[in-house]
Design a protein around this motif. Structure first.
Motif, PDB file in Angstrom:
ATOM      1  N   LEU A 118      -7.592   0.923 -11.348  1.00 48.84           N
ATOM      2  CA  LEU A 118      -6.646   0.235 -11.766  1.00 48.84           C
ATOM      3  C   LEU A 118      -6.539  -1.280 -10.990  1.00 48.84           C
ATOM      4  CD1 LEU A 118      -3.857   2.883 -11.534  1.00 48.84           C
ATOM      5  CD2 LEU A 118      -4.538   1.567 -13.626  1.00 48.84           C
ATOM      6  N   ILE A 119      -7.140  -1.194  -9.867  1.00 53.85           N
ATOM      7  CA  ILE A 119      -7.044  -2.452  -9.059  1.00 53.85           C
ATOM      8  C   ILE A 119      -8.198  -3.335  -9.850  1.00 53.85           C
ATOM      9  CG2 ILE A 119      -8.396  -3.372  -7.069  1.00 53.85           C
ATOM     10  CD1 ILE A 119      -5.928  -2.684  -6.278  1.00 53.85           C
ATOM     11  N   ARG A 120      -9.111  -2.808 -10.404  1.00 51.71           N
ATOM     12  CA  ARG A 120     -10.387  -3.560 -11.239  1.00 51.71           C
ATOM     13  C   ARG A 120      -9.444  -4.222 -12.492  1.00 51.71           C
ATOM     14  NH1 ARG A 120     -13.871   0.194  -9.747  1.00 51.71           N
ATOM     15  NH2 ARG A 120     -13.573   1.249 -11.445  1.00 51.71           N
ATOM     16  N   ARG A 121      -8.603  -3.133 -13.355  1.00 54.87           N
ATOM     17  CA  ARG A 121      -7.927  -3.657 -14.553  1.00 54.87           C
ATOM     18  C   ARG A 121      -6.865  -4.611 -14.496  1.00 54.87           C
ATOM     19  NH1 ARG A 121      -7.016  -0.214 -19.550  1.00 54.87           N
ATOM     20  NH2 ARG A 121      -6.967  -2.456 -20.068  1.00 54.87           N
ATOM     21  N   PHE A 122      -6.039  -4.650 -13.226  1.00 58.85           N
ATOM     22  CA  PHE A 122      -5.200  -5.414 -13.054  1.00 58.85           C
ATOM     23  C   PHE A 122      -5.610  -6.723 -12.146  1.00 58.85           C
ATOM     24  CE2 PHE A 122      -2.274  -1.717 -14.060  1.00 58.85           C
ATOM     25  CZ  PHE A 122      -1.645  -2.458 -15.023  1.00 58.85           C
ATOM     26  N   GLU A 123      -6.787  -6.541 -11.961  1.00 56.39           N
ATOM     27  CA  GLU A 123      -7.562  -7.864 -11.045  1.00 56.39           C
ATOM     28  C   GLU A 123      -6.669  -8.309  -9.850  1.00 56.39           C
ATOM     29  OE1 GLU A 123      -7.561 -10.780 -14.025  1.00 56.39           O
ATOM     30  OE2 GLU A 123      -9.566 -10.190 -14.822  1.00 56.39           O
ATOM     31  N   ILE A 124      -6.524  -7.022  -8.974  1.00 57.23           N
ATOM     32  CA  ILE A 124      -5.754  -7.171  -7.458  1.00 57.23           C
ATOM     33  C   ILE A 124      -6.718  -7.261  -6.626  1.00 57.23           C
ATOM     34  CG2 ILE A 124      -4.342  -6.284  -5.994  1.00 57.23           C
ATOM     35  CD1 ILE A 124      -2.827  -7.184  -8.490  1.00 57.23           C
ATOM     36  N   ASP A 125      -6.836  -8.554  -5.584  1.00 57.77           N
ATOM     37  CA  ASP A 125      -7.631  -8.364  -4.576  1.00 57.77           C
ATOM     38  C   ASP A 125      -6.976  -7.544  -3.361  1.00 57.77           C
ATOM     39  OD1 ASP A 125      -8.830  -9.141  -2.379  1.00 57.77           O
ATOM     40  OD2 ASP A 125      -8.473 -11.365  -2.426  1.00 57.77           O
ATOM     41  N   PRO A 126      -7.358  -6.409  -3.093  1.00 58.39           N
ATOM     42  CA  PRO A 126      -6.677  -5.622  -2.032  1.00 58.39           C
ATOM     43  C   PRO A 126      -6.970  -6.211  -0.589  1.00 58.39           C
ATOM     44  CG  PRO A 126      -8.838  -4.760  -2.691  1.00 58.39           C
ATOM     45  CD  PRO A 126      -8.581  -5.828  -3.480  1.00 58.39           C
ATOM     46  N   SER A 127      -7.403  -7.298  -0.522  1.00 54.65           N
ATOM     47  CA  SER A 127      -7.597  -7.711   1.001  1.00 54.65           C
ATOM     48  C   SER A 127      -6.354  -8.901   1.064  1.00 54.65           C
ATOM     49  CB  SER A 127      -8.749  -8.419   1.236  1.00 54.65           C
ATOM     50  OG  SER A 127      -9.038  -9.589   0.157  1.00 54.65           O
ATOM     51  N   LEU A 128      -5.576  -9.088  -0.060  1.00 57.58           N
ATOM     52  CA  LEU A 128      -4.399 -10.158   0.117  1.00 57.58           C
ATOM     53  C   LEU A 128      -3.305  -9.326   0.708  1.00 57.58           C
ATOM     54  CD1 LEU A 128      -4.074 -12.956  -0.601  1.00 57.58           C
ATOM     55  CD2 LEU A 128      -3.210 -12.076  -3.007  1.00 57.58           C
ATOM     56  N   LYS A 129      -2.512 -10.198   1.664  1.00 60.69           N
ATOM     57  CA  LYS A 129      -1.171  -9.495   2.049  1.00 60.69           C
ATOM     58  C   LYS A 129      -0.099  -9.588   1.058  1.00 60.69           C
ATOM     59  CE  LYS A 129      -1.403 -10.125   7.094  1.00 60.69           C
ATOM     60  NZ  LYS A 129      -1.244 -10.669   8.310  1.00 60.69           N
ATOM     61  N   LEU A 130       0.755  -8.589   1.114  1.00 60.06           N
ATOM     62  CA  LEU A 130       1.782  -8.581   0.022  1.00 60.06           C
ATOM     63  C   LEU A 130       2.563  -9.782  -0.022  1.00 60.06           C
ATOM     64  CD1 LEU A 130       2.940  -4.760   0.373  1.00 60.06           C
ATOM     65  CD2 LEU A 130       1.008  -5.960  -1.006  1.00 60.06           C
ATOM     66  N   ARG A 131       2.892 -10.350   1.123  1.00 59.68           N
ATOM     67  CA  ARG A 131       3.692 -11.657   1.116  1.00 59.68           C
ATOM     68  C   ARG A 131       2.892 -12.709   0.418  1.00 59.68           C
ATOM     69  NH1 ARG A 131       3.001 -11.467   6.911  1.00 59.68           N
ATOM     70  NH2 ARG A 131       1.513 -13.157   7.562  1.00 59.68           N
ATOM     71  N   LYS A 132       1.818 -12.732   0.218  1.00 61.78           N
ATOM     72  CA  LYS A 132       1.021 -13.896  -0.553  1.00 61.78           C
ATOM     73  C   LYS A 132       0.705 -13.669  -1.938  1.00 61.78           C
ATOM     74  CE  LYS A 132      -0.046 -16.094   3.254  1.00 61.78           C
ATOM     75  NZ  LYS A 132       0.209 -17.446   3.778  1.00 61.78           N
ATOM     76  N   MET A 133       1.241 -12.557  -2.316  1.00 65.49           N
ATOM     77  CA  MET A 133       1.228 -12.267  -3.787  1.00 65.49           C
ATOM     78  C   MET A 133       2.299 -12.860  -4.578  1.00 65.49           C
ATOM     79  SD  MET A 133       0.089  -8.152  -4.067  1.00 65.49           S
ATOM     80  CE  MET A 133      -1.669  -7.628  -3.511  1.00 65.49           C
ATOM     81  N   SER A 134       2.160 -13.328  -5.593  1.00 72.03           N
ATOM     82  CA  SER A 134       3.037 -13.690  -6.800  1.00 72.03           C
ATOM     83  C   SER A 134       3.812 -12.559  -7.372  1.00 72.03           C
ATOM     84  CB  SER A 134       2.436 -14.446  -7.926  1.00 72.03           C
ATOM     85  OG  SER A 134       1.622 -13.281  -8.528  1.00 72.03           O
ATOM     86  N   LYS A 135       4.947 -12.966  -7.739  1.00 72.99           N
ATOM     87  CA  LYS A 135       5.761 -11.619  -8.294  1.00 72.99           C
ATOM     88  C   LYS A 135       4.845 -10.715  -9.254  1.00 72.99           C
ATOM     89  CE  LYS A 135      10.297 -10.972 -10.645  1.00 72.99           C
ATOM     90  NZ  LYS A 135      11.581 -11.437 -11.304  1.00 72.99           N
ATOM     91  N   MET A 137       1.779 -10.503  -9.492  1.00 65.47           N
ATOM     92  CA  MET A 137       0.691  -9.484  -8.892  1.00 65.47           C
ATOM     93  C   MET A 137       1.275  -8.593  -8.161  1.00 65.47           C
ATOM     94  SD  MET A 137      -2.251 -11.172  -6.330  1.00 65.47           S
ATOM     95  CE  MET A 137      -2.362 -12.367  -7.531  1.00 65.47           C
ATOM     96  N   ARG A 138       2.383  -8.662  -7.381  1.00 59.45           N
ATOM     97  CA  ARG A 138       3.077  -7.736  -6.909  1.00 59.45           C
ATOM     98  C   ARG A 138       3.567  -6.564  -7.601  1.00 59.45           C
ATOM     99  NH1 ARG A 138       5.711  -7.222  -1.632  1.00 59.45           N
ATOM    100  NH2 ARG A 138       6.315  -4.792  -1.622  1.00 59.45           N
ATOM    101  N   ARG A 139       4.039  -6.994  -8.701  1.00 59.50           N
ATOM    102  CA  ARG A 139       4.499  -6.046  -9.859  1.00 59.50           C
ATOM    103  C   ARG A 139       3.350  -5.051 -10.251  1.00 59.50           C
ATOM    104  NH1 ARG A 139       9.164  -4.134  -9.874  1.00 59.50           N
ATOM    105  NH2 ARG A 139      10.051  -3.489 -11.992  1.00 59.50           N
ATOM    106  N   LYS A 140       2.231  -5.799 -10.397  1.00 56.83           N
ATOM    107  CA  LYS A 140       0.942  -4.903 -10.732  1.00 56.83           C
ATOM    108  C   LYS A 140       0.443  -3.983  -9.655  1.00 56.83           C
ATOM    109  CE  LYS A 140      -1.505  -8.520 -11.954  1.00 56.83           C
ATOM    110  NZ  LYS A 140      -2.627  -9.548 -12.349  1.00 56.83           N
ATOM    111  N   PHE A 141       0.581  -4.598  -8.577  1.00 56.19           N
ATOM    112  CA  PHE A 141       0.246  -3.475  -7.308  1.00 56.19           C
ATOM    113  C   PHE A 141       1.226  -2.432  -7.359  1.00 56.19           C
ATOM    114  CE2 PHE A 141      -0.144  -2.582  -2.677  1.00 56.19           C
ATOM    115  CZ  PHE A 141      -1.326  -1.998  -2.616  1.00 56.19           C
ATOM    116  N   ASP A 142       2.496  -2.564  -7.360  1.00 56.26           N
ATOM    117  CA  ASP A 142       3.316  -1.461  -7.184  1.00 56.26           C
ATOM    118  C   ASP A 142       3.242  -0.453  -8.320  1.00 56.26           C
ATOM    119  OD1 ASP A 142       4.631  -2.478  -5.081  1.00 56.26           O
ATOM    120  OD2 ASP A 142       6.353  -3.507  -6.380  1.00 56.26           O
ATOM    121  N   LEU A 143       2.694  -1.066  -9.747  1.00 59.00           N
ATOM    122  CA  LEU A 143       2.435  -0.096 -10.646  1.00 59.00           C
ATOM    123  C   LEU A 143       1.455   0.783 -10.400  1.00 59.00           C
ATOM    124  CD1 LEU A 143       3.117   0.943 -13.528  1.00 59.00           C
ATOM    125  CD2 LEU A 143       1.753  -0.964 -14.497  1.00 59.00           C
TER     126      LEU A 143
END
Length: 301
Positions: A118-135, A137-143
Motif C-alpha cells: 500500500l505504501i508503494r501504491r499510494f506513493e508515500i515516503d515513510p521517512s516523511l514526518k506526518l506534519r510535513k504531509m499534505s492533507k 498524503m496524510r489521508r492516504k497514509f491513514d487509509l
C-alpha cells in the motif's frame, strides 16, 4: 441467515445542539454500505458511537457480534480499521514509519507485506514526518494504517477528503480488491456521489439525525425517476400515485413528477389514461434532495 456486521437498535444520542436518532440499522456483512447525507446530519457522530468513542443515551449497538462496551477488549478492536473524518495532530512529530511501527503493536494480524504494497501504491515516503504531509498524503497514509492488518470491518468517514483524482482512483481500486474475498465489510460516509456509485452495494440516507431509509443501490437508482406527463387533471390528483414525492405544474397541461416507484407509477398513469411524455432516472444527489425536502415538510407539519 448471516448476522449483520453492525446492528443498531433504538439508539439515541442527545447533545445541547443536536439529537441523533432514534436509529435502527442493520449493516450486512460482506458488502459496502454508504451513509449519505448533508453536512451536520450526524454521520460522524454515528461512527463514534459505533466505535464506542462516544456513548449513546439509550439503545443498543452490536459490532461484529459484540455489544458496545466490550470494546475495551483489544482483540475486538483489532478486527476493525477506522479512518476518521479529521486527521489527529497527536502524532505529527512522528515519521510515517514510526507511526506505523507504533500502530502495528496493537494488531496481531498486521501484514508487513500488505503495508509495503500500500505504501508503494499510494506513493508515500515513510521517512516523511506526518506534519510535513499534505492533507491528501496524510489521508492516504491513514487509509494504509487502517487496512494493513486486513480488518474484518472497515469504517471510513469521508475517505477521499483531500485526494487528487489519481489517488482517488487508487483508493477505489484498493477497496474493490479488499472486498474480493466476500468476507469483509465496509461502512463509509461520503458526499462524493461517484464514489458511492462505484463502491456501494447499499445506501443509507441520514438527514437531521434521522435515518430515512436503507436501500439496495441498483434497485434505488432504477426506482427513482422524474416523469413529464400530459394531463388535464389538477395537482392534487398526484397524491394518490404510488411513490409520488412531488408534482409541479410545468405549463400547458404538463406536470413534472418525481416518483420513487417508477413501475407502479407508470401503471397508475396507464390506468387513468395519463400520457407520459418523457421520463429519466434520478441521480443520487437528486434523490437525496427529494428526501431532504420531504423531511423538511415532515418537520414543519
Amino acid at each position: 441467515m448471516q448476522s449483520p456486521a453492525i446492528e443498531v437498535k433504538g439508539m439515541v444520542q442527545k447533545r445541547s445542539h443536536f439529537e441523533l436518532g432514534p436509529i435502527d440499522l442493520a449493516i450486512p456483512r460482506g458488502y459496502v454500505t454508504a451513509i449519505v447525507g448533508p453536512n451536520g446530519s450526524g454521520k460522524s457522530s454515528l461512527f463514534r458511537c459505533l466505535l464506542d468513542l462516544a456513548k449513546p443515551d439509550r439503545g443498543e449497538i452490536e459490532v461484529l457480534g459484540e455489544k458496545q462496551g466490550a470494546f475495551d477488549n483489544w482483540q475486538m478492536k483489532a478486527r476493525i480499521g477506522y479512518v476518521p473524518e479529521e486527521n489527529s495532530s497527536v502524532y505529527d512529530h512522528m515519521k510515517a514509519e514510526q507511526k506505523a511501527a507504533f500502530t502495528r503493536q496493537w494488531y496481531p494480524q498486521w501484514d508487513i507485506n500488505r503495508y509495503q504494497e500500500l505504501i508503494r501504491r499510494f506513493e508515500i515516503d515513510p521517512s516523511l514526518k506526518l506534519r510535513k504531509m499534505s492533507k491528501g498524503m496524510r489521508r492516504k497514509f491513514d487509509l494504509i494504517l487502517a487496512m494493513a492488518h486486513n480488518p474484518e470491518l472497515l469504517l471510513l468517514d469521508e475517505p477521499s477528503s483531500g485526494l487528487d483524482p489519481i489517488a482517488w482512483r487508487t483508493m477505489i481500486d484498493v477497496i474493490h480488491r479488499y472486498m474480493e474475498s466476500g468476507e469483509r465489510t465496509v461502512l463509509m460516509a461520503s458526499h462524493i456521489i461517484d464514489e458511492v456509485r462505484r463502491l456501494a452495494d447499499y445506501i443509507v440516507f441520514i438527514v437531521h439525525g434521522r435515518v430515512l431509509g436503507m436501500y439496495e443501490k441498483d434497485t434505488l437508482l432504477e426506482s427513482w425517476s422524474m416523469l413529464y406527463a400530459d394531463t388535464a387533471g389538477s395537482k392534487e390528483q398526484w397524491r394518490s400515485m404510488p411513490g409520488c414525492h412531488s408534482a409541479e405544474f410545468a405549463g400547458g397541461s404538463t406536470y413534472k413528477v418525481v416518483t420513487s416507484n417508477m413501475i407502479e407509477s407508470e401503471e397508475w398513469c396507464r390506468a387513468r389514461g395519463i400520457h407520459i411524455l418523457s421520463k429519466q432516472r434520478l441521480e443520487l444527489d437528486d434523490i437525496l434532495t427529494a428526501m431532504i425536502e420531504q423531511e423538511r415538510l415532515r418537520i414543519q407539519s
